[in-house]
Enzyme design. Structure first.
Site, PDB file in Angstrom:
ATOM      1  N   GLU A  89       0.837  -1.205   0.000  1.00 11.86           N
ATOM      2  CA  GLU A  89       0.000   0.000   0.000  1.00 11.86           C
ATOM      3  C   GLU A  89       0.867   1.249   0.000  1.00 11.86           C
ATOM      4  O   GLU A  89       2.093   1.176   0.133  1.00 11.86           O
ATOM      5  CB  GLU A  89      -0.887  -0.006   1.259  1.00 11.86           C
ATOM      6  CG  GLU A  89      -0.056   0.052   2.538  1.00 11.86           C
ATOM      7  CD  GLU A  89      -0.881  -0.004   3.826  1.00 11.86           C
ATOM      8  OE1 GLU A  89      -1.908  -0.703   3.847  1.00 11.86           O
ATOM      9  OE2 GLU A  89      -0.468   0.653   4.793  1.00 11.86           O
ATOM     10  N   HIS A  91       0.347   5.739   1.202  1.00  9.46           N
ATOM     11  CA  HIS A  91      -0.497   6.777   1.801  1.00  9.46           C
ATOM     12  C   HIS A  91       0.384   7.965   2.124  1.00  9.46           C
ATOM     13  O   HIS A  91       1.616   7.854   2.117  1.00  9.46           O
ATOM     14  CB  HIS A  91      -1.213   6.257   3.057  1.00  9.46           C
ATOM     15  CG  HIS A  91      -0.400   5.325   3.892  1.00  9.46           C
ATOM     16  ND1 HIS A  91       0.722   5.742   4.568  1.00  9.46           N
ATOM     17  CD2 HIS A  91      -0.495   3.987   4.132  1.00  9.46           C
ATOM     18  CE1 HIS A  91       1.252   4.703   5.203  1.00  9.46           C
ATOM     19  NE2 HIS A  91       0.542   3.616   4.945  1.00  9.46           N
ATOM     20  N   HIS A  95       5.325   6.145   8.237  1.00  2.00           N
ATOM     21  CA  HIS A  95       5.480   5.120   9.265  1.00  2.00           C
ATOM     22  C   HIS A  95       6.893   5.198   9.834  1.00  2.00           C
ATOM     23  O   HIS A  95       7.846   5.475   9.096  1.00  2.00           O
ATOM     24  CB  HIS A  95       5.327   3.707   8.692  1.00  2.00           C
ATOM     25  CG  HIS A  95       3.937   3.325   8.303  1.00  2.00           C
ATOM     26  ND1 HIS A  95       2.843   3.565   9.086  1.00  2.00           N
ATOM     27  CD2 HIS A  95       3.480   2.666   7.203  1.00  2.00           C
ATOM     28  CE1 HIS A  95       1.769   3.087   8.483  1.00  2.00           C
ATOM     29  NE2 HIS A  95       2.117   2.543   7.345  1.00  2.00           N
ATOM     30  N   HIS A 129       4.844   0.195   0.325  1.00  5.38           N
ATOM     31  CA  HIS A 129       5.541  -0.572   1.365  1.00  5.38           C
ATOM     32  C   HIS A 129       4.781  -1.838   1.703  1.00  5.38           C
ATOM     33  O   HIS A 129       3.562  -1.919   1.535  1.00  5.38           O
ATOM     34  CB  HIS A 129       5.761   0.273   2.619  1.00  5.38           C
ATOM     35  CG  HIS A 129       4.502   0.858   3.188  1.00  5.38           C
ATOM     36  ND1 HIS A 129       3.906   1.974   2.650  1.00  5.38           N
ATOM     37  CD2 HIS A 129       3.716   0.482   4.236  1.00  5.38           C
ATOM     38  CE1 HIS A 129       2.822   2.257   3.342  1.00  5.38           C
ATOM     39  NE2 HIS A 129       2.672   1.360   4.311  1.00  5.38           N
ATOM     40  N   CYS A 143       4.341   0.421  15.541  1.00  3.67           N
ATOM     41  CA  CYS A 143       4.173   1.349  14.420  1.00  3.67           C
ATOM     42  C   CYS A 143       3.208   2.467  14.818  1.00  3.67           C
ATOM     43  O   CYS A 143       1.997   2.317  14.694  1.00  3.67           O
ATOM     44  CB  CYS A 143       3.652   0.596  13.197  1.00  3.67           C
ATOM     45  SG  CYS A 143       3.517   1.635  11.734  1.00  3.67           S
TER      46      CYS A 143
END
Ligand code: MN
Length: 176
Positions: A89, A91, A95, A129, A143
């Site tokens: 995915e 975004h 992270h 990732h 995370c």
């Protein structure tokens, strides 16, 4: 004097809220090494929506939500069973993952990293990732993310083709 200070921690049993979201007033959660979990935090499904949503395939991942609402971030612990992987995915939110147990392969853009406990992985904005268990036991990592964040998106066909053009990435990527 000391006995006038109200207890900050509720009585035992009052913390078992449904849904696994801890209340804000828990100041300490004991870690259970046998369960590899924190008291009062129940593992939840990794993501809302089906595990085989188009372009967002994932397998054998659970989420422990360690902090409740009321701050700008949420701290999560994810655990991926042997053979499992998170969705591929991207975004806008970033992270910063810290590995706590096991062995993994992490794809960050066109890079692949073999990771072990206490390695740190940073995923920049809009970078594809995926976290893949590469060991015989559970692969787990902390995370934290922004509370207010954009939802994960699947990769475009072009982005996927670009990743798969790299043999090192192709060797570890799980996708459909
Ligand atoms: Mn992500």
């Amino acid at each position: 004097m000391r006995d006038r200070i109200p207890p900050a921690v509720p009585a035992a049993g009052s913390c078992d809220l449904p849904g696994g979201t801890p209340p804000d007033d828990r100041l300490h959660r004991r870690f259970d090494p046998q369960a590899f979990a924190w008291e009062g935090v129940e593992p939840q499904v990794y993501k809302a929506g089906p595990a085989d949503a188009p372009g967002m395939l994932w397998r054998d991942v659970v989420r422990h939500t360690l902090t409740g609402p009321g701050s700008a971030f949420v701290l999560r612990y994810f655990e991926i069973a042997p053979g499992g992987y998170s969705s591929l995915e991207k975004h806008r939110h970033v992270h910063a993952a810290v590995v706590l147990r096991g062995r993994g392969q992490v794809v960050v853009g066109r890079r692949v990293f073999a990771v072990a406990p206490f390695d740190l992985v940073y995923v920049p904005p809009l970078t594809p990732h995926q976290f893949i268990n590469a060991g015989e036991g559970p692969f787990g990592f902390l995370c934290p993310v922004d509370s207010d964040r954009d939802p994960p998106q699947p990769l475009t066909d072009e982005e996927l083709a670009d990743l798969l053009a790299d043999p090192a990435v192709r060797a570890v990527l799980r996708h459909r």
